[in-house]
Design a protein around this motif. Structure first.
Motif, PDB file in Angstrom:
ATOM      1  N   VAL A  46       0.853  -1.181   0.000  1.00 35.24           N
ATOM      2  CA  VAL A  46       0.000   0.000   0.000  1.00 35.24           C
ATOM      3  C   VAL A  46       0.891   1.233   0.000  1.00 35.24           C
ATOM      4  CG1 VAL A  46      -1.780   1.279   1.224  1.00 35.24           C
ATOM      5  CG2 VAL A  46      -1.789  -1.228   1.283  1.00 35.24           C
ATOM      6  N   VAL A  47       0.621   2.146  -0.908  1.00 31.93           N
ATOM      7  CA  VAL A  47       1.362   3.407  -0.978  1.00 31.93           C
ATOM      8  C   VAL A  47       0.402   4.524  -0.586  1.00 31.93           C
ATOM      9  CG1 VAL A  47       2.788   4.922  -2.393  1.00 31.93           C
ATOM     10  CG2 VAL A  47       2.763   2.449  -2.849  1.00 31.93           C
ATOM     11  N   GLU A  48       0.623   5.096   0.576  1.00 33.12           N
ATOM     12  CA  GLU A  48      -0.227   6.183   1.094  1.00 33.12           C
ATOM     13  C   GLU A  48       0.683   7.299   1.601  1.00 33.12           C
ATOM     14  OE1 GLU A  48      -2.374   8.869   2.026  1.00 33.12           O
ATOM     15  OE2 GLU A  48      -3.634   7.164   1.413  1.00 33.12           O
ATOM     16  N   ARG A  49       0.640   8.426   0.920  1.00 36.49           N
ATOM     17  CA  ARG A  49       1.563   9.522   1.218  1.00 36.49           C
ATOM     18  C   ARG A  49       1.375  10.101   2.614  1.00 36.49           C
ATOM     19  NH1 ARG A  49       2.747  14.618  -2.817  1.00 36.49           N
ATOM     20  NH2 ARG A  49       4.284  15.672  -1.480  1.00 36.49           N
ATOM     21  N   ASP A  50       0.153  10.111   3.118  1.00 34.43           N
ATOM     22  CA  ASP A  50      -0.167  10.772   4.378  1.00 34.43           C
ATOM     23  C   ASP A  50       0.237   9.893   5.554  1.00 34.43           C
ATOM     24  OD1 ASP A  50      -1.377  12.064   6.557  1.00 34.43           O
ATOM     25  OD2 ASP A  50      -3.005  12.822   5.308  1.00 34.43           O
ATOM     26  N   ALA A  51       1.455  10.101   6.073  1.00 37.67           N
ATOM     27  CA  ALA A  51       1.977   9.265   7.157  1.00 37.67           C
ATOM     28  C   ALA A  51       1.151   9.415   8.433  1.00 37.67           C
ATOM     29  CB  ALA A  51       3.438   9.625   7.431  1.00 37.67           C
ATOM     30  N   ALA A  52       0.657  10.612   8.709  1.00 38.62           N
ATOM     31  CA  ALA A  52      -0.163  10.811   9.907  1.00 38.62           C
ATOM     32  C   ALA A  52      -1.474  10.049   9.802  1.00 38.62           C
ATOM     33  CB  ALA A  52      -0.411  12.302  10.122  1.00 38.62           C
ATOM     34  N   LEU A  53      -2.044   9.992   8.605  1.00 42.33           N
ATOM     35  CA  LEU A  53      -3.267   9.219   8.399  1.00 42.33           C
ATOM     36  C   LEU A  53      -3.003   7.734   8.603  1.00 42.33           C
ATOM     37  CD1 LEU A  53      -6.221   8.933   7.523  1.00 42.33           C
ATOM     38  CD2 LEU A  53      -5.422   8.921   5.141  1.00 42.33           C
ATOM     39  N   VAL A  54      -1.893   7.253   8.076  1.00 41.22           N
ATOM     40  CA  VAL A  54      -1.538   5.839   8.253  1.00 41.22           C
ATOM     41  C   VAL A  54      -1.426   5.506   9.734  1.00 41.22           C
ATOM     42  CG1 VAL A  54       0.257   4.110   7.875  1.00 41.22           C
ATOM     43  CG2 VAL A  54      -0.412   5.630   6.009  1.00 41.22           C
ATOM     44  N   GLU A  55      -0.786   6.392  10.501  1.00 35.28           N
ATOM     45  CA  GLU A  55      -0.618   6.148  11.933  1.00 35.28           C
ATOM     46  C   GLU A  55      -1.970   6.118  12.638  1.00 35.28           C
ATOM     47  OE1 GLU A  55      -0.117   6.444  16.065  1.00 35.28           O
ATOM     48  OE2 GLU A  55      -1.032   8.056  14.885  1.00 35.28           O
ATOM     49  N   LEU A  56      -2.852   7.048  12.274  1.00 36.63           N
ATOM     50  CA  LEU A  56      -4.196   7.091  12.865  1.00 36.63           C
ATOM     51  C   LEU A  56      -4.955   5.807  12.570  1.00 36.63           C
ATOM     52  CD1 LEU A  56      -6.678   8.553  14.134  1.00 36.63           C
ATOM     53  CD2 LEU A  56      -7.125   9.493  11.845  1.00 36.63           C
ATOM     54  N   VAL A  57      -4.947   5.382  11.312  1.00 41.01           N
ATOM     55  CA  VAL A  57      -5.687   4.186  10.921  1.00 41.01           C
ATOM     56  C   VAL A  57      -5.120   2.948  11.604  1.00 41.01           C
ATOM     57  CG1 VAL A  57      -6.209   2.663   8.968  1.00 41.01           C
ATOM     58  CG2 VAL A  57      -6.513   5.134   8.739  1.00 41.01           C
ATOM     59  N   ARG A  58      -3.816   2.836  11.633  1.00 38.94           N
ATOM     60  CA  ARG A  58      -3.200   1.670  12.288  1.00 38.94           C
ATOM     61  C   ARG A  58      -3.578   1.613  13.775  1.00 38.94           C
ATOM     62  NH1 ARG A  58       0.675  -1.412   9.985  1.00 38.94           N
ATOM     63  NH2 ARG A  58       1.764  -0.710   8.100  1.00 38.94           N
ATOM     64  N   ARG A  59      -3.640   2.774  14.423  1.00 47.11           N
ATOM     65  CA  ARG A  59      -3.932   2.814  15.848  1.00 47.11           C
ATOM     66  C   ARG A  59      -5.407   2.548  16.146  1.00 47.11           C
ATOM     67  NH1 ARG A  59      -2.763   7.911  16.805  1.00 47.11           N
ATOM     68  NH2 ARG A  59      -4.941   8.611  16.968  1.00 47.11           N
ATOM     69  N   GLU A  60      -6.298   3.189  15.391  1.00 47.23           N
ATOM     70  CA  GLU A  60      -7.725   3.112  15.690  1.00 47.23           C
ATOM     71  C   GLU A  60      -8.432   1.954  14.993  1.00 47.23           C
ATOM     72  OE1 GLU A  60      -9.076   4.948  17.929  1.00 47.23           O
ATOM     73  OE2 GLU A  60      -7.464   6.388  18.246  1.00 47.23           O
ATOM     74  N   ALA A  70       2.498   8.377  -4.419  1.00 43.32           N
ATOM     75  CA  ALA A  70       2.058   7.171  -5.120  1.00 43.32           C
ATOM     76  C   ALA A  70       2.990   6.815  -6.278  1.00 43.32           C
ATOM     77  CB  ALA A  70       0.629   7.347  -5.622  1.00 43.32           C
ATOM     78  N   ARG A  71       3.389   7.785  -7.059  1.00 46.23           N
ATOM     79  CA  ARG A  71       4.244   7.488  -8.210  1.00 46.23           C
ATOM     80  C   ARG A  71       5.644   7.088  -7.754  1.00 46.23           C
ATOM     81  NH1 ARG A  71       3.845  10.947 -13.811  1.00 46.23           N
ATOM     82  NH2 ARG A  71       5.790  10.263 -14.777  1.00 46.23           N
ATOM     83  N   GLU A  72       6.121   7.720  -6.704  1.00 45.52           N
ATOM     84  CA  GLU A  72       7.424   7.342  -6.154  1.00 45.52           C
ATOM     85  C   GLU A  72       7.383   5.924  -5.607  1.00 45.52           C
ATOM     86  OE1 GLU A  72      10.352   8.675  -2.439  1.00 45.52           O
ATOM     87  OE2 GLU A  72       8.773  10.041  -3.143  1.00 45.52           O
ATOM     88  N   GLY A  73       6.313   5.583  -4.905  1.00 43.84           N
ATOM     89  CA  GLY A  73       6.194   4.231  -4.374  1.00 43.84           C
ATOM     90  C   GLY A  73       6.043   3.197  -5.468  1.00 43.84           C
ATOM     91  N   LEU A  74       5.288   3.527  -6.514  1.00 39.90           N
ATOM     92  CA  LEU A  74       5.130   2.612  -7.638  1.00 39.90           C
ATOM     93  C   LEU A  74       6.467   2.323  -8.299  1.00 39.90           C
ATOM     94  CD1 LEU A  74       3.195   1.051  -9.546  1.00 39.90           C
ATOM     95  CD2 LEU A  74       2.951   3.172 -10.855  1.00 39.90           C
ATOM     96  N   ALA A  75       7.314   3.314  -8.376  1.00 40.55           N
ATOM     97  CA  ALA A  75       8.622   3.142  -9.016  1.00 40.55           C
ATOM     98  C   ALA A  75       9.494   2.136  -8.271  1.00 40.55           C
ATOM     99  CB  ALA A  75       9.341   4.485  -9.112  1.00 40.55           C
ATOM    100  N   LYS A  76       9.204   1.886  -6.999  1.00 43.91           N
ATOM    101  CA  LYS A  76       9.990   0.935  -6.219  1.00 43.91           C
ATOM    102  C   LYS A  76       9.467  -0.495  -6.313  1.00 43.91           C
ATOM    103  CE  LYS A  76      11.397   4.469  -2.877  1.00 43.91           C
ATOM    104  NZ  LYS A  76      12.787   4.530  -3.384  1.00 43.91           N
ATOM    105  N   VAL A  77       8.316  -0.680  -6.968  1.00 43.30           N
ATOM    106  CA  VAL A  77       7.786  -2.038  -7.147  1.00 43.30           C
ATOM    107  C   VAL A  77       8.609  -2.748  -8.213  1.00 43.30           C
ATOM    108  CG1 VAL A  77       5.764  -3.375  -7.865  1.00 43.30           C
ATOM    109  CG2 VAL A  77       5.472  -1.310  -6.478  1.00 43.30           C
ATOM    110  N   PRO A  78       9.064  -3.969  -7.959  1.00 38.79           N
ATOM    111  CA  PRO A  78       9.873  -4.681  -8.955  1.00 38.79           C
ATOM    112  C   PRO A  78       9.123  -4.890 -10.268  1.00 38.79           C
ATOM    113  CG  PRO A  78      10.014  -5.761  -6.810  1.00 38.79           C
ATOM    114  CD  PRO A  78       8.934  -4.725  -6.699  1.00 38.79           C
ATOM    115  N   ASP A  79       9.855  -4.963 -11.357  1.00 37.63           N
ATOM    116  CA  ASP A  79       9.259  -5.214 -12.669  1.00 37.63           C
ATOM    117  C   ASP A  79       8.436  -6.506 -12.639  1.00 37.63           C
ATOM    118  OD1 ASP A  79      10.796  -3.057 -13.339  1.00 37.63           O
ATOM    119  OD2 ASP A  79      12.021  -4.081 -14.839  1.00 37.63           O
TER     120      ASP A  79
END
Length: 289
Positions: free
Chosen positions: A107-121, A137-146
């Motif tokens: 999962v690629v989600e730019r909003d780190a504070a949102l991720v922390e909130l969701v993981r906690r609650e 999202a585009r930066e994270g997609l670029a790290k997915v292997p071919d």
């Protein structure tokens, strides 16, 4: 960060959780009809719905349509490798984990504070193979292997609009690179009359994928209201009859366009490149009111 919570428990007693995140004010509002279900809103715009007791339950219409794409991706129960661009409350990642155990998901989600909130609650099942990256999202997609992904699901909104750099042929080149041969891309696209943005997105996908289908409410396709459409693309034929059956049997029945009808719907729109890409249109205030 501001946070409010009522400690009373129960279907009619849970109070909303409010907290500032990178994208604005996030609120988790309890669903009074489902004891451990919550709706995530960002600055008043509904983003996700999660039922912790039943992660296979999809409340939002467009998420059910994306769920149909997951359901027909391979035989029932077979594990998948999935990339989610945009996380929200991780609804679709939870859905895949529940319906296809042993799936591996990024999962690629730019909003780190949102991720922390969701993981906690709204904690994830510790046994789910879900990795979350807090990057663009585009930066994270670029790290997915071919050739890694069976599915790439895009549901990215910033201020209720999809960022321009996630709407271009160059972006779809990265999607194609990350997909396995025969893998599928599905995107949640929001637009309203005269549907110029949606038509441009179909033309952009057609420039990179030979097989397309579009799932949407007929009133949206007729340009009568602002709404969501799910665009599905692949380099191999799509299971259009099965998608059509599932869309038609939905609580809010949808229509599937493909082939010549979809080409005609596109109406001569041209593909969008990075140099001319724009964000999706802002929804009218009445959509959320």
């Amino acid at each position: 960060m501001a946070k409010s919570r009522n400690t009373r428990r129960g279907r009619d007693a849970d109070a909303a959780v409010a907290e500032a995140v990178d994208g604005g004010l996030a609120r988790l509002v309890p669903d009074r009809d489902r004891p451990r279900a919550w709706t995530l809103l960002i600055d008043g715009a509904p983003q996700s719905h999660v039922d912790l007791d039943d992660p296979s339950y999809l409340s939002f219409e467009y998420q059910r349509r994306l769920g149909h794409v997951v359901d027909v991706a391979s035989p029932p129960g077979k594990p998948l490798q999935v990339v989610h661009l945009g996380g929200g409350a991780l609804t679709l990642a939870r859905y895949v984990a529940a319906t296809r155990p042993r799936s591996t998901q990024q999962v690629v989600e730019r909003d780190a504070a949102l991720v922390e909130l969701v993981r906690r609650e709204l904690p994830l099942d510790p046994g789910a193979r879900i990795r979350v990256r807090s990057v663009d999202a585009r930066e994270g997609l670029a790290k997915v292997p071919d050739g890694w992904a069976d599915l790439v699901l895009a549901d990215v909104f910033s201020g209720a609009r999809t960022p321009a750099h996630l709407t271009s042929t160059e972006f779809l080149d990265e999607v194609r690179r990350a997909l396995k041969p025969g893998g599928r891309y599905a995107a949640n696209i929001a637009d309203g009359p005269p549907l110029a943005y949606l038509r441009g997105q179909i033309a952009t996908a057609a420039a990179r994928f030979p097989e397309l289908a579009l799932i949407a409410d007929p009133t949206v396709l007729r340009g009568r209201r602002f709404g969501n459409a799910v665009l599905v693309a692949s380099d191999l034929p799509l299971p259009v009859p099965e998608l059509t059956r599932r869309a038609a049997s939905d609580p809010h029945p949808g229509r599937v366009e493909h082939g010549r009808a979809l080409t005609d719907f596109t109406g001569g729109a041209t593909p969008v490149a990075d140099a001319c890409a724009v964000a999706s249109p802002a929804p009218p205030p009445s959509v959320f009111g």
